[in-house]
Design a protein around this motif. Structure first.
Motif, PDB file in Angstrom:
ATOM      1  N   LEU A   1      29.678 -32.676 -30.887  1.00  0.00           N
ATOM      2  CA  LEU A   1      29.053 -32.068 -32.063  1.00  0.00           C
ATOM      3  C   LEU A   1      27.620 -32.567 -32.244  1.00  0.00           C
ATOM      4  CD1 LEU A   1      29.348 -30.205 -34.486  1.00  0.00           C
ATOM      5  CD2 LEU A   1      30.362 -32.118 -35.744  1.00  0.00           C
ATOM      6  N   ILE A   2      27.416 -33.856 -32.070  1.00  0.00           N
ATOM      7  CA  ILE A   2      26.060 -34.408 -32.162  1.00  0.00           C
ATOM      8  C   ILE A   2      25.165 -33.792 -31.077  1.00  0.00           C
ATOM      9  CG2 ILE A   2      24.683 -36.509 -31.828  1.00  0.00           C
ATOM     10  CD1 ILE A   2      27.092 -38.019 -33.145  1.00  0.00           C
ATOM     11  N   GLY A   3      25.694 -33.689 -29.860  1.00  0.00           N
ATOM     12  CA  GLY A   3      24.925 -33.081 -28.774  1.00  0.00           C
ATOM     13  C   GLY A   3      24.549 -31.644 -29.070  1.00  0.00           C
ATOM     14  N   ALA A   4      25.511 -30.872 -29.565  1.00  0.00           N
ATOM     15  CA  ALA A   4      25.235 -29.472 -29.900  1.00  0.00           C
ATOM     16  C   ALA A   4      24.198 -29.371 -31.008  1.00  0.00           C
ATOM     17  CB  ALA A   4      26.527 -28.762 -30.307  1.00  0.00           C
ATOM     18  N   ALA A   5      24.292 -30.253 -32.002  1.00  0.00           N
ATOM     19  CA  ALA A   5      23.322 -30.229 -33.103  1.00  0.00           C
ATOM     20  C   ALA A   5      21.912 -30.559 -32.600  1.00  0.00           C
ATOM     21  CB  ALA A   5      23.747 -31.215 -34.187  1.00  0.00           C
ATOM     22  N   LEU A   6      21.808 -31.579 -31.753  1.00  0.00           N
ATOM     23  CA  LEU A   6      20.488 -31.946 -31.227  1.00  0.00           C
ATOM     24  C   LEU A   6      19.902 -30.846 -30.342  1.00  0.00           C
ATOM     25  CD1 LEU A   6      21.144 -35.712 -30.440  1.00  0.00           C
ATOM     26  CD2 LEU A   6      19.764 -34.760 -32.309  1.00  0.00           C
ATOM     27  N   LEU A   7      20.748 -30.251 -29.522  1.00  0.00           N
ATOM     28  CA  LEU A   7      20.255 -29.139 -28.699  1.00  0.00           C
ATOM     29  C   LEU A   7      19.846 -27.954 -29.562  1.00  0.00           C
ATOM     30  CD1 LEU A   7      22.601 -29.403 -25.636  1.00  0.00           C
ATOM     31  CD2 LEU A   7      20.131 -29.170 -25.544  1.00  0.00           C
ATOM     32  N   THR A   8      20.562 -27.729 -30.650  1.00  0.00           N
ATOM     33  CA  THR A   8      20.202 -26.640 -31.557  1.00  0.00           C
ATOM     34  C   THR A   8      18.834 -26.885 -32.178  1.00  0.00           C
ATOM     35  OG1 THR A   8      22.513 -26.120 -32.008  1.00  0.00           O
ATOM     36  CG2 THR A   8      20.909 -25.384 -33.633  1.00  0.00           C
ATOM     37  N   VAL A   9      18.544 -28.124 -32.550  1.00  0.00           N
ATOM     38  CA  VAL A   9      17.211 -28.456 -33.083  1.00  0.00           C
ATOM     39  C   VAL A   9      16.148 -28.076 -32.055  1.00  0.00           C
ATOM     40  CG1 VAL A   9      15.677 -30.361 -33.717  1.00  0.00           C
ATOM     41  CG2 VAL A   9      18.005 -30.272 -34.645  1.00  0.00           C
ATOM     42  N   SER A  10      16.376 -28.476 -30.818  1.00  0.00           N
ATOM     43  CA  SER A  10      15.421 -28.159 -29.758  1.00  0.00           C
ATOM     44  C   SER A  10      15.297 -26.647 -29.558  1.00  0.00           C
ATOM     45  CB  SER A  10      15.862 -28.834 -28.457  1.00  0.00           C
ATOM     46  OG  SER A  10      15.005 -28.485 -27.394  1.00  0.00           O
ATOM     47  N   LEU A  11      16.436 -25.969 -29.589  1.00  0.00           N
ATOM     48  CA  LEU A  11      16.425 -24.524 -29.332  1.00  0.00           C
ATOM     49  C   LEU A  11      15.848 -23.715 -30.493  1.00  0.00           C
ATOM     50  CD1 LEU A  11      19.865 -24.270 -27.543  1.00  0.00           C
ATOM     51  CD2 LEU A  11      17.631 -23.756 -26.529  1.00  0.00           C
ATOM     52  N   MET A  12      15.810 -24.291 -31.671  1.00  0.00           N
ATOM     53  CA  MET A  12      15.186 -23.585 -32.791  1.00  0.00           C
ATOM     54  C   MET A  12      13.666 -23.522 -32.595  1.00  0.00           C
ATOM     55  SD  MET A  12      17.651 -22.578 -34.666  1.00  0.00           S
ATOM     56  CE  MET A  12      16.886 -22.079 -36.195  1.00  0.00           C
ATOM     57  N   VAL A  13      13.113 -24.488 -31.866  1.00  0.00           N
ATOM     58  CA  VAL A  13      11.675 -24.506 -31.589  1.00  0.00           C
ATOM     59  C   VAL A  13      11.383 -23.780 -30.278  1.00  0.00           C
ATOM     60  CG1 VAL A  13       9.693 -26.008 -31.111  1.00  0.00           C
ATOM     61  CG2 VAL A  13      11.356 -26.639 -32.877  1.00  0.00           C
ATOM     62  N   HIS A  14      12.173 -24.084 -29.265  1.00  0.00           N
ATOM     63  CA  HIS A  14      12.014 -23.459 -27.948  1.00  0.00           C
ATOM     64  C   HIS A  14      13.178 -22.492 -27.757  1.00  0.00           C
ATOM     65  CE1 HIS A  14       8.927 -26.397 -27.111  1.00  0.00           C
ATOM     66  NE2 HIS A  14       9.764 -27.366 -27.430  1.00  0.00           N
ATOM     67  N   THR A  15      13.081 -21.368 -28.414  1.00  0.00           N
ATOM     68  CA  THR A  15      14.207 -20.450 -28.522  1.00  0.00           C
ATOM     69  C   THR A  15      14.633 -19.885 -27.171  1.00  0.00           C
ATOM     70  OG1 THR A  15      13.432 -19.839 -30.707  1.00  0.00           O
ATOM     71  CG2 THR A  15      15.085 -18.418 -29.708  1.00  0.00           C
ATOM     72  N   ASN A  16      15.920 -20.037 -26.932  1.00  0.00           N
ATOM     73  CA  ASN A  16      16.606 -19.440 -25.793  1.00  0.00           C
ATOM     74  C   ASN A  16      17.923 -18.947 -26.377  1.00  0.00           C
ATOM     75  OD1 ASN A  16      18.525 -19.147 -23.703  1.00  0.00           O
ATOM     76  ND2 ASN A  16      17.337 -20.461 -22.352  1.00  0.00           N
ATOM     77  N   TRP A  17      17.982 -17.657 -26.689  1.00  0.00           N
ATOM     78  CA  TRP A  17      19.112 -17.124 -27.454  1.00  0.00           C
ATOM     79  C   TRP A  17      20.470 -17.355 -26.814  1.00  0.00           C
ATOM     80  CZ3 TRP A  17      18.707 -16.617 -32.341  1.00  0.00           C
ATOM     81  CH2 TRP A  17      17.460 -16.352 -32.898  1.00  0.00           C
ATOM     82  N   PRO A  18      20.638 -17.126 -25.520  1.00  0.00           N
ATOM     83  CA  PRO A  18      21.958 -17.393 -24.941  1.00  0.00           C
ATOM     84  C   PRO A  18      22.377 -18.859 -25.098  1.00  0.00           C
ATOM     85  CG  PRO A  18      20.691 -16.020 -23.455  1.00  0.00           C
ATOM     86  CD  PRO A  18      19.750 -16.473 -24.535  1.00  0.00           C
ATOM     87  N   SER A  19      21.457 -19.780 -24.928  1.00  0.00           N
ATOM     88  CA  SER A  19      21.779 -21.194 -25.093  1.00  0.00           C
ATOM     89  C   SER A  19      22.060 -21.532 -26.551  1.00  0.00           C
ATOM     90  CB  SER A  19      20.634 -22.067 -24.578  1.00  0.00           C
ATOM     91  OG  SER A  19      20.510 -21.926 -23.184  1.00  0.00           O
ATOM     92  N   LEU A  20      21.334 -20.916 -27.462  1.00  0.00           N
ATOM     93  CA  LEU A  20      21.565 -21.149 -28.883  1.00  0.00           C
ATOM     94  C   LEU A  20      22.962 -20.671 -29.296  1.00  0.00           C
ATOM     95  CD1 LEU A  20      20.165 -22.314 -31.349  1.00  0.00           C
ATOM     96  CD2 LEU A  20      19.217 -20.056 -31.807  1.00  0.00           C
ATOM     97  N   VAL A  21      23.368 -19.513 -28.793  1.00  0.00           N
ATOM     98  CA  VAL A  21      24.722 -19.007 -29.067  1.00  0.00           C
ATOM     99  C   VAL A  21      25.771 -19.951 -28.471  1.00  0.00           C
ATOM    100  CG1 VAL A  21      26.342 -17.116 -28.558  1.00  0.00           C
ATOM    101  CG2 VAL A  21      24.011 -16.599 -29.323  1.00  0.00           C
ATOM    102  N   LEU A  22      25.529 -20.410 -27.258  1.00  0.00           N
ATOM    103  CA  LEU A  22      26.439 -21.356 -26.612  1.00  0.00           C
ATOM    104  C   LEU A  22      26.606 -22.611 -27.466  1.00  0.00           C
ATOM    105  CD1 LEU A  22      28.075 -22.330 -24.127  1.00  0.00           C
ATOM    106  CD2 LEU A  22      25.928 -23.221 -23.234  1.00  0.00           C
ATOM    107  N   GLU A  23      25.516 -23.151 -27.986  1.00  0.00           N
ATOM    108  CA  GLU A  23      25.593 -24.360 -28.809  1.00  0.00           C
ATOM    109  C   GLU A  23      26.351 -24.106 -30.097  1.00  0.00           C
ATOM    110  OE1 GLU A  23      25.103 -27.188 -27.492  1.00  0.00           O
ATOM    111  OE2 GLU A  23      24.305 -26.123 -25.752  1.00  0.00           O
ATOM    112  N   GLY A  24      26.243 -22.896 -30.643  1.00  0.00           N
ATOM    113  CA  GLY A  24      27.034 -22.541 -31.832  1.00  0.00           C
ATOM    114  C   GLY A  24      28.517 -22.605 -31.544  1.00  0.00           C
TER     115      GLY A  24
END
Length: 89
Positions: free
Chosen positions: A41-64
């Protein structure tokens, strides 16, 4: 290649958490579900922070989905612990 910013480093830490959780699951005979799912969960949250700035939609959905599965695992572990505690009392 551009320099990495703070959000990229946050994403790398998130990646390390998820890889670490998977390694933990693989190497430990009886993994603690709170460590496993909490780290995911911590990993997904941190990756989501990164992906909110460097948007990659498939990866953002995966982290969700990754985060949702981790939350489900934590809830399942809490329920299991509660049942175990009631049976001991």
């Amino acid at each position: 290649m551009s320099d990495l910013d703070i959000y990229s480093y946050i994403g790398f830490i998130g990646t390390a958490c998820i890889i670490g959780a998977y390694a933990y699951l693989t190497y430990v005979d009886k993994p603690n579900p709170f460590i496993l799912h909490g780290t995911n969960l911590i990993g997904a949250a941190l990756l989501t922070v990164s992906l909110m700035v460097h948007t990659n939609w498939p990866s953002l959905v995966l982290e969700g989905f990754w985060a949702a599965i981790a939350v489900f695992g934590i809830i399942k572990a809490l329920r299991s612990r509660s049942k175990r505690d009631k049976s001991v009392a």
